[in-house]
Design an enzyme around this catalytic site. Structure first.
Site, PDB file in Angstrom:
ATOM      1  CB  ILE A 253      -7.711   7.373 -24.520  1.00  0.00           C
ATOM      2  CG1 ILE A 253      -7.236   7.595 -23.068  1.00  0.00           C
ATOM      3  CG2 ILE A 253      -7.678   8.671 -25.301  1.00  0.00           C
ATOM      4  CD1 ILE A 253      -5.775   8.043 -22.947  1.00  0.00           C
TER       5      ILE A 253
ATOM      6  CG  ASP B 297       5.747  -0.187 -19.001  1.00  0.00           C
ATOM      7  OD1 ASP B 297       5.786   0.238 -20.171  1.00  0.00           O
ATOM      8  OD2 ASP B 297       5.002   0.288 -18.117  1.00  0.00           O
TER       9      ASP B 297
ATOM     10  CD  GLN C 260       7.528   6.503 -15.402  1.00  0.00           C
ATOM     11  OE1 GLN C 260       7.219   7.663 -15.172  1.00  0.00           O
ATOM     12  NE2 GLN C 260       7.885   5.660 -14.448  1.00  0.00           N
TER      13      GLN C 260
ATOM     14  CE1 TYR D 256       2.844   3.969 -24.339  1.00  0.00           C
ATOM     15  CE2 TYR D 256       3.664   5.791 -23.012  1.00  0.00           C
ATOM     16  CZ  TYR D 256       2.623   5.147 -23.641  1.00  0.00           C
ATOM     17  OH  TYR D 256       1.360   5.680 -23.601  1.00  0.00           O
TER      18      TYR D 256
ATOM     19  N   GLY E 229      11.447   2.602 -16.745  1.00  0.00           N
ATOM     20  CA  GLY E 229      10.794   1.367 -17.199  1.00  0.00           C
ATOM     21  C   GLY E 229      10.132   1.487 -18.563  1.00  0.00           C
ATOM     22  CD  GLN E 230       5.879   3.817 -19.838  1.00  0.00           C
ATOM     23  OE1 GLN E 230       5.799   5.015 -19.613  1.00  0.00           O
ATOM     24  NE2 GLN E 230       4.866   3.110 -20.312  1.00  0.00           N
TER      25      GLN E 230
ATOM     26  N   GLY F  47      -1.755  12.479 -19.404  1.00  0.00           N
ATOM     27  CA  GLY F  47      -1.020  11.962 -18.260  1.00  0.00           C
ATOM     28  C   GLY F  47      -1.557  10.580 -17.938  1.00  0.00           C
TER      29      GLY F  47
ATOM     30  CB  ALA G 223      -3.504   2.191 -32.258  1.00  0.00           C
TER      31      ALA G 223
HETATM   32  N1  CAA Z   1      12.515   5.989 -10.460  1.00  0.00           N
HETATM   33  C1  CAA Z   1      13.641   5.469  -9.893  1.00  0.00           C
HETATM   34  N2  CAA Z   1      13.733   4.175  -9.516  1.00  0.00           N
HETATM   35  C2  CAA Z   1      12.670   3.394  -9.714  1.00  0.00           C
HETATM   36  C3  CAA Z   1      11.469   3.878 -10.287  1.00  0.00           C
HETATM   37  C4  CAA Z   1      11.430   5.248 -10.633  1.00  0.00           C
HETATM   38  N3  CAA Z   1      10.338   5.772 -11.180  1.00  0.00           N
HETATM   39  N4  CAA Z   1      10.584   2.873 -10.355  1.00  0.00           N
HETATM   40  C5  CAA Z   1      11.207   1.767  -9.853  1.00  0.00           C
HETATM   41  N5  CAA Z   1      12.456   2.102  -9.463  1.00  0.00           N
HETATM   42  C6  CAA Z   1      13.455   1.220  -8.840  1.00  0.00           C
HETATM   43  C7  CAA Z   1      12.821   0.466  -7.699  1.00  0.00           C
HETATM   44  O1  CAA Z   1      12.833   1.249  -6.519  1.00  0.00           O
HETATM   45  C8  CAA Z   1      13.730  -0.752  -7.618  1.00  0.00           C
HETATM   46  O2  CAA Z   1      14.929  -0.399  -6.968  1.00  0.00           O
HETATM   47  P1  CAA Z   1      15.557  -1.380  -5.873  1.00  0.00           P
HETATM   48  O3  CAA Z   1      15.772  -2.688  -6.582  1.00  0.00           O
HETATM   49  O4  CAA Z   1      16.808  -0.686  -5.459  1.00  0.00           O
HETATM   50  O5  CAA Z   1      14.511  -1.466  -4.800  1.00  0.00           O
HETATM   51  C9  CAA Z   1      14.100  -1.035  -9.052  1.00  0.00           C
HETATM   52  O6  CAA Z   1      13.875   0.200  -9.746  1.00  0.00           O
HETATM   53  C10 CAA Z   1      13.237  -2.126  -9.662  1.00  0.00           C
HETATM   54  O7  CAA Z   1      11.852  -1.707  -9.600  1.00  0.00           O
HETATM   55  P2  CAA Z   1      10.684  -2.753  -9.669  1.00  0.00           P
HETATM   56  O8  CAA Z   1      10.746  -3.672  -8.488  1.00  0.00           O
HETATM   57  O9  CAA Z   1       9.394  -2.031  -9.910  1.00  0.00           O
HETATM   58  O10 CAA Z   1      11.137  -3.599 -10.937  1.00  0.00           O
HETATM   59  P3  CAA Z   1      10.278  -4.559 -11.811  1.00  0.00           P
HETATM   60  O11 CAA Z   1      11.187  -5.206 -12.769  1.00  0.00           O
HETATM   61  O12 CAA Z   1       9.382  -5.410 -10.971  1.00  0.00           O
HETATM   62  O13 CAA Z   1       9.298  -3.576 -12.600  1.00  0.00           O
HETATM   63  C11 CAA Z   1       8.630  -1.913 -14.099  1.00  0.00           C
HETATM   64  C12 CAA Z   1       9.825  -2.664 -13.496  1.00  0.00           C
HETATM   65  C13 CAA Z   1       7.743  -2.896 -14.885  1.00  0.00           C
HETATM   66  C14 CAA Z   1       9.197  -0.900 -15.074  1.00  0.00           C
HETATM   67  C15 CAA Z   1       7.851  -1.266 -12.959  1.00  0.00           C
HETATM   68  O14 CAA Z   1       8.726  -0.451 -12.200  1.00  0.00           O
HETATM   69  C16 CAA Z   1       6.716  -0.401 -13.457  1.00  0.00           C
HETATM   70  O15 CAA Z   1       5.669  -0.903 -13.867  1.00  0.00           O
HETATM   71  N6  CAA Z   1       6.864   0.935 -13.414  1.00  0.00           N
HETATM   72  C17 CAA Z   1       5.829   1.850 -13.859  1.00  0.00           C
HETATM   73  C18 CAA Z   1       6.077   2.163 -15.292  1.00  0.00           C
HETATM   74  C19 CAA Z   1       5.020   3.118 -15.761  1.00  0.00           C
HETATM   75  O16 CAA Z   1       4.793   4.185 -15.201  1.00  0.00           O
HETATM   76  N7  CAA Z   1       4.316   2.742 -16.845  1.00  0.00           N
HETATM   77  C20 CAA Z   1       3.260   3.562 -17.334  1.00  0.00           C
HETATM   78  C21 CAA Z   1       2.202   2.689 -17.904  1.00  0.00           C
HETATM   79  S1  CAA Z   1       0.736   3.622 -18.312  1.00  0.00           S
HETATM   80  C22 CAA Z   1       1.155   4.447 -19.682  1.00  0.00           C
HETATM   81  O17 CAA Z   1       2.170   4.273 -20.269  1.00  0.00           O
HETATM   82  C23 CAA Z   1       0.159   5.433 -20.177  1.00  0.00           C
HETATM   83  C24 CAA Z   1       0.749   6.757 -20.330  1.00  0.00           C
HETATM   84  O18 CAA Z   1       1.004   7.187 -21.451  1.00  0.00           O
HETATM   85  C25 CAA Z   1       0.970   7.580 -19.128  1.00  0.00           C
END
Ligand code: CAA
Length: 241
Positions: free
Chosen positions: A14, A88, A141, A147, A143-144, A178, A83
């Site tokens: 971006i 996550d 979000q 962030y 996992g964040q 987004g 920046a």
């Molecule tokens: N809501 C509810 N539950 C969720 C979920 C969600 N959104 N995402 C994952 N889970 C659950 C999974 O279903 C799983 O449950 P079970 O064990 O019961 O199956 C559990 O959480 C673990 O999930 P993962 O297997 O994915 O766990 P992980 O440790 O391998 O990964 C993570 C965790 C790194 C956070 C991964 O889920 C991930 O990458 N998520 C996406 C995070 C995201 O959207 N980041 C945005 C990056 S881009 C950005 O940030 C730019 C911006 O400004 C938009």
């Protein structure tokens, strides 16, 4: 009218699109980056834009860097705090280091970069500051936690500083992208993007960096002087606020 613009994290994603759009609009642009020398060299060669290396997490480096840019290009009139990093992890596995790194870059970075530039903008009675926050600062979000907290903080920073800048002709606004086609989103497991993220975007696709750059271009224009403390959400309808 051409002005001097500084874009942090401006050599990729971006930030690069914002820098190129500002240059195309006739501004004199400087960009910073912190780590990826190869991408920075490529960006400099392809764009002809001045590139500087420092971390926005380091206050002293920001102050010295701003001084250097102003000596070489002139007073900074447009600042785009772009920046940002992700580290996550679900909260129960998030380390103190992952928390600190994200807060230092994404939130402290706004203080560090804006603070040295602010007095000059006040004196000259003009400034345009745009902070790149995120949809995930608005809605949270999974996992964040780090962030989302930092990006929500960016919105508070924007609204408070906008009040202080208003009588000095300085506008302070935020853009909340987004999910955009960048390295940051490409770093997320493609299965998660395809199955969990894209289906939640009503327009049915990721955004482009250029779509975010156009928001910034509007906010820094002379004509946008009445818009301050506001947030443009550009997220394909994923979150409406
Ligand atoms: N809501 C509810 N539950 C969720 C979920 C969600 N959104 N995402 C994952 N889970 C659950 C999974 O279903 C799983 O449950 P079970 O064990 O019961 O199956 C559990 O959480 C673990 O999930 P993962 O297997 O994915 O766990 P992980 O440790 O391998 O990964 C993570 C965790 C790194 C956070 C991964 O889920 C991930 O990458 N998520 C996406 C995070 C995201 O959207 N980041 C945005 C990056 S881009 C950005 O940030 C730019 C911006 O400004 C938009």
């Amino acid at each position: 009218m051409g002005r001097v613009a500084l874009v942090t994290g401006g050599t990729r994603g971006i930030g690069a699109a914002i820098s190129l759009a500002l240059k195309a609009a006739g501004h004199r642009v400087a960009v910073t980056y912190a780590g990826n020398d190869e991408a920075a060299a490529r960006f400099r060669a392809e764009s002809g834009i001045a590139v500087y290396k420092w971390s926005v997490a380091d206050y002293e480096a920001c102050a010295a860097g701003a001084k250097r840019v102003e000596a070489e290009l002139g007073p900074i009139e447009i600042l785009v705090n772009n920046a940002g990093i992700t580290r996550d992890a679900p909260f129960h596995r998030m380390t103190r280091e992952q928390w600190d790194e994200v807060i230092r870059t994404n939130l402290d970075g706004l203080f560090n970069m804006t603070h040295p530039i602010w007095p000059g903008m006040r004196e000259r009675k003009f400034g345009r500051i745009v902070n790149i926050s995120s949809i995930n600062g608005q809605k949270g979000q999974f996992g964040q936690v780090n962030y989302s907290a930092s990006k929500a903080g960016d919105l508070g920073f924007t609204k408070a500083l906008a009040q202080e800048g208003a009588k000095f002709g300085i506008t302070v606004n935020a853009v909340c992208p987004g999910y955009i086609e960048t390295d940051m989103v490409r770093a997320v497991d493609p299965k998660i993007v395809a199955e969990k993220i894209v289906p939640q975007i009503p327009v049915g696709r990721l955004g482009t960096a250029e779509e975010i750059a156009r928001c910034v271009l509007f906010l820094v224009s002379e004509e946008a002087g009445f818009i301050t403390g506001s947030t443009i959400s550009a997220n394909g309808g994923m979150y409406m606020i």
